[in-house]
Motif scaffolding. Sequence first.
Motif, PDB file in Angstrom:
ATOM      1  N   THR A  31     -87.369  24.930 -52.070  1.00 56.38           N
ATOM      2  CA  THR A  31     -86.054  24.574 -52.004  1.00 56.38           C
ATOM      3  C   THR A  31     -85.131  24.493 -53.431  1.00 56.38           C
ATOM      4  OG1 THR A  31     -86.814  22.664 -50.795  1.00 56.38           O
ATOM      5  CG2 THR A  31     -84.691  22.337 -51.590  1.00 56.38           C
ATOM      6  N   GLU A  32     -86.059  24.546 -54.662  1.00 55.06           N
ATOM      7  CA  GLU A  32     -85.345  24.672 -55.817  1.00 55.06           C
ATOM      8  C   GLU A  32     -85.002  26.313 -56.279  1.00 55.06           C
ATOM      9  OE1 GLU A  32     -84.486  22.429 -58.298  1.00 55.06           O
ATOM     10  OE2 GLU A  32     -84.998  20.971 -56.623  1.00 55.06           O
ATOM     11  N   LEU A  33     -85.671  26.853 -55.560  1.00 55.43           N
ATOM     12  CA  LEU A  33     -85.512  28.592 -55.661  1.00 55.43           C
ATOM     13  C   LEU A  33     -84.382  28.850 -54.973  1.00 55.43           C
ATOM     14  CD1 LEU A  33     -88.985  30.122 -55.938  1.00 55.43           C
ATOM     15  CD2 LEU A  33     -87.593  29.927 -57.715  1.00 55.43           C
ATOM     16  N   MET A  34     -84.060  28.283 -53.750  1.00 56.76           N
ATOM     17  CA  MET A  34     -83.072  28.652 -52.915  1.00 56.76           C
ATOM     18  C   MET A  34     -81.743  27.804 -53.669  1.00 56.76           C
ATOM     19  SD  MET A  34     -84.643  27.659 -49.319  1.00 56.76           S
ATOM     20  CE  MET A  34     -82.987  27.959 -48.421  1.00 56.76           C
ATOM     21  N   LYS A  35     -81.786  26.763 -54.387  1.00 58.24           N
ATOM     22  CA  LYS A  35     -80.747  26.105 -54.844  1.00 58.24           C
ATOM     23  C   LYS A  35     -80.216  27.055 -56.249  1.00 58.24           C
ATOM     24  CE  LYS A  35     -81.561  21.325 -53.995  1.00 58.24           C
ATOM     25  NZ  LYS A  35     -81.834  20.019 -54.351  1.00 58.24           N
ATOM     26  N   ILE A  36     -81.301  27.531 -56.807  1.00 60.27           N
ATOM     27  CA  ILE A  36     -80.856  28.490 -57.930  1.00 60.27           C
ATOM     28  C   ILE A  36     -80.273  29.485 -57.347  1.00 60.27           C
ATOM     29  CG2 ILE A  36     -82.131  29.613 -59.750  1.00 60.27           C
ATOM     30  CD1 ILE A  36     -83.902  27.435 -60.229  1.00 60.27           C
ATOM     31  N   GLY A  37     -80.875  30.319 -56.499  1.00 58.87           N
ATOM     32  CA  GLY A  37     -80.320  31.536 -55.918  1.00 58.87           C
ATOM     33  C   GLY A  37     -78.846  31.178 -55.359  1.00 58.87           C
ATOM     34  N   MET A  60     -76.749  28.936 -56.410  1.00 61.65           N
ATOM     35  CA  MET A  60     -75.950  28.750 -57.483  1.00 61.65           C
ATOM     36  C   MET A  60     -75.551  30.061 -58.242  1.00 61.65           C
ATOM     37  SD  MET A  60     -77.513  24.959 -59.274  1.00 61.65           S
ATOM     38  CE  MET A  60     -77.481  25.547 -60.851  1.00 61.65           C
ATOM     39  N   LYS A  61     -76.305  30.997 -58.315  1.00 57.18           N
ATOM     40  CA  LYS A  61     -76.046  32.280 -59.033  1.00 57.18           C
ATOM     41  C   LYS A  61     -75.444  32.973 -58.233  1.00 57.18           C
ATOM     42  CE  LYS A  61     -80.534  33.018 -61.435  1.00 57.18           C
ATOM     43  NZ  LYS A  61     -81.978  33.698 -61.520  1.00 57.18           N
ATOM     44  N   ARG A  62     -75.340  32.972 -56.795  1.00 60.60           N
ATOM     45  CA  ARG A  62     -74.387  33.713 -55.856  1.00 60.60           C
ATOM     46  C   ARG A  62     -73.078  33.155 -56.012  1.00 60.60           C
ATOM     47  NH1 ARG A  62     -78.875  33.564 -52.662  1.00 60.60           N
ATOM     48  NH2 ARG A  62     -78.092  31.650 -51.647  1.00 60.60           N
ATOM     49  N   ASN A  63     -72.841  31.863 -56.271  1.00 59.53           N
ATOM     50  CA  ASN A  63     -71.546  31.300 -56.503  1.00 59.53           C
ATOM     51  C   ASN A  63     -71.130  31.606 -57.571  1.00 59.53           C
ATOM     52  OD1 ASN A  63     -71.481  29.948 -54.048  1.00 59.53           O
ATOM     53  ND2 ASN A  63     -72.472  27.966 -54.714  1.00 59.53           N
ATOM     54  N   LYS A  64     -71.872  31.461 -58.842  1.00 62.32           N
ATOM     55  CA  LYS A  64     -71.432  32.062 -60.042  1.00 62.32           C
ATOM     56  C   LYS A  64     -71.038  33.474 -59.969  1.00 62.32           C
ATOM     57  CE  LYS A  64     -70.790  31.037 -64.420  1.00 62.32           C
ATOM     58  NZ  LYS A  64     -69.581  30.356 -64.970  1.00 62.32           N
ATOM     59  N   MET A  65     -71.520  34.408 -59.543  1.00 59.71           N
ATOM     60  CA  MET A  65     -71.276  35.778 -59.260  1.00 59.71           C
ATOM     61  C   MET A  65     -69.891  35.885 -58.641  1.00 59.71           C
ATOM     62  SD  MET A  65     -74.859  37.769 -58.450  1.00 59.71           S
ATOM     63  CE  MET A  65     -74.198  39.138 -58.006  1.00 59.71           C
ATOM     64  N   LYS A  66     -69.797  35.061 -57.392  1.00 60.87           N
ATOM     65  CA  LYS A  66     -68.392  35.155 -56.795  1.00 60.87           C
ATOM     66  C   LYS A  66     -67.254  34.732 -57.440  1.00 60.87           C
ATOM     67  CE  LYS A  66     -70.286  34.357 -52.104  1.00 60.87           C
ATOM     68  NZ  LYS A  66     -70.525  33.233 -51.156  1.00 60.87           N
ATOM     69  N   GLU A  67     -67.451  33.508 -58.393  1.00 55.18           N
ATOM     70  CA  GLU A  67     -66.624  33.020 -59.277  1.00 55.18           C
ATOM     71  C   GLU A  67     -66.144  34.061 -60.352  1.00 55.18           C
ATOM     72  OE1 GLU A  67     -67.717  29.077 -61.254  1.00 55.18           O
ATOM     73  OE2 GLU A  67     -68.082  28.325 -59.225  1.00 55.18           O
ATOM     74  N   ASN A  68     -67.195  34.805 -61.090  1.00 53.95           N
ATOM     75  CA  ASN A  68     -66.860  35.882 -61.744  1.00 53.95           C
ATOM     76  C   ASN A  68     -66.071  37.046 -61.388  1.00 53.95           C
ATOM     77  OD1 ASN A  68     -68.270  34.490 -63.774  1.00 53.95           O
ATOM     78  ND2 ASN A  68     -70.002  35.658 -63.639  1.00 53.95           N
ATOM     79  N   PHE A  69     -66.503  37.300 -60.169  1.00 56.44           N
ATOM     80  CA  PHE A  69     -65.633  38.258 -59.293  1.00 56.44           C
ATOM     81  C   PHE A  69     -64.212  38.077 -59.100  1.00 56.44           C
ATOM     82  CE2 PHE A  69     -63.949  40.226 -55.603  1.00 56.44           C
ATOM     83  CZ  PHE A  69     -64.133  41.464 -55.797  1.00 56.44           C
ATOM     84  N   VAL A  70     -64.086  36.944 -58.998  1.00 59.10           N
ATOM     85  CA  VAL A  70     -62.453  36.546 -58.525  1.00 59.10           C
ATOM     86  C   VAL A  70     -62.002  36.330 -60.067  1.00 59.10           C
ATOM     87  CG1 VAL A  70     -61.034  34.519 -57.742  1.00 59.10           C
ATOM     88  CG2 VAL A  70     -63.087  35.232 -56.436  1.00 59.10           C
ATOM     89  N   GLN A  71     -62.569  35.895 -60.890  1.00 59.20           N
ATOM     90  CA  GLN A  71     -61.865  35.760 -62.244  1.00 59.20           C
ATOM     91  C   GLN A  71     -61.536  37.229 -62.748  1.00 59.20           C
ATOM     92  OE1 GLN A  71     -64.158  34.010 -65.540  1.00 59.20           O
ATOM     93  NE2 GLN A  71     -62.591  32.952 -65.841  1.00 59.20           N
ATOM     94  N   ASP A  72     -62.693  38.241 -62.481  1.00 61.91           N
ATOM     95  CA  ASP A  72     -62.510  39.399 -63.097  1.00 61.91           C
ATOM     96  C   ASP A  72     -61.216  40.185 -62.440  1.00 61.91           C
ATOM     97  OD1 ASP A  72     -64.431  39.218 -64.801  1.00 61.91           O
ATOM     98  OD2 ASP A  72     -65.922  40.363 -63.713  1.00 61.91           O
ATOM     99  N   LEU A  73     -61.112  39.861 -60.974  1.00 59.75           N
ATOM    100  CA  LEU A  73     -60.123  40.469 -60.191  1.00 59.75           C
ATOM    101  C   LEU A  73     -58.747  39.898 -60.667  1.00 59.75           C
ATOM    102  CD1 LEU A  73     -59.301  42.222 -57.688  1.00 59.75           C
ATOM    103  CD2 LEU A  73     -59.693  40.437 -56.283  1.00 59.75           C
ATOM    104  N   TYR A  74     -58.738  38.451 -60.898  1.00 60.80           N
ATOM    105  CA  TYR A  74     -57.316  37.750 -61.473  1.00 60.80           C
ATOM    106  C   TYR A  74     -56.984  38.445 -62.724  1.00 60.80           C
ATOM    107  CZ  TYR A  74     -54.036  34.525 -63.002  1.00 60.80           C
ATOM    108  OH  TYR A  74     -53.079  33.807 -63.393  1.00 60.80           O
ATOM    109  N   ILE A  75     -57.934  38.887 -63.653  1.00 63.16           N
ATOM    110  CA  ILE A  75     -57.796  39.228 -64.966  1.00 63.16           C
ATOM    111  C   ILE A  75     -57.093  40.682 -64.706  1.00 63.16           C
ATOM    112  CG2 ILE A  75     -58.225  40.186 -67.144  1.00 63.16           C
ATOM    113  CD1 ILE A  75     -60.394  37.599 -67.075  1.00 63.16           C
ATOM    114  N   GLU A  76     -57.672  41.468 -63.908  1.00 63.57           N
ATOM    115  CA  GLU A  76     -57.238  42.784 -63.481  1.00 63.57           C
ATOM    116  C   GLU A  76     -55.774  42.817 -63.288  1.00 63.57           C
ATOM    117  OE1 GLU A  76     -58.475  46.460 -61.008  1.00 63.57           O
ATOM    118  OE2 GLU A  76     -60.188  45.039 -61.750  1.00 63.57           O
TER     119      GLU A  76
END
Length: 78
Positions: A7-13, A15-31
Amino acid sequence: MNEKPNTELMKIGAMKRNKMKENFVQDLYIEMLLSEIQLTVEKEKLLKKIDSAIDHQDRMTFFRLTGELREINKRFGT
């Protein structure tokens, strides 16, 4: 006993996917923002050259530059 670590590994995974999505959207906005700034600067320079061509009554340069401006506006949908 194995449930909690999985369960903890799934939560961590997740969270990492959400962070990657946030970073992608942020990078897209900056571009997009940088592209908008570049377009604005390019258009301002072109408009100054057009004004100068008008001031000097240089029809050939005026028509060439306004053609460039039309192409920029067409390319960027403005």
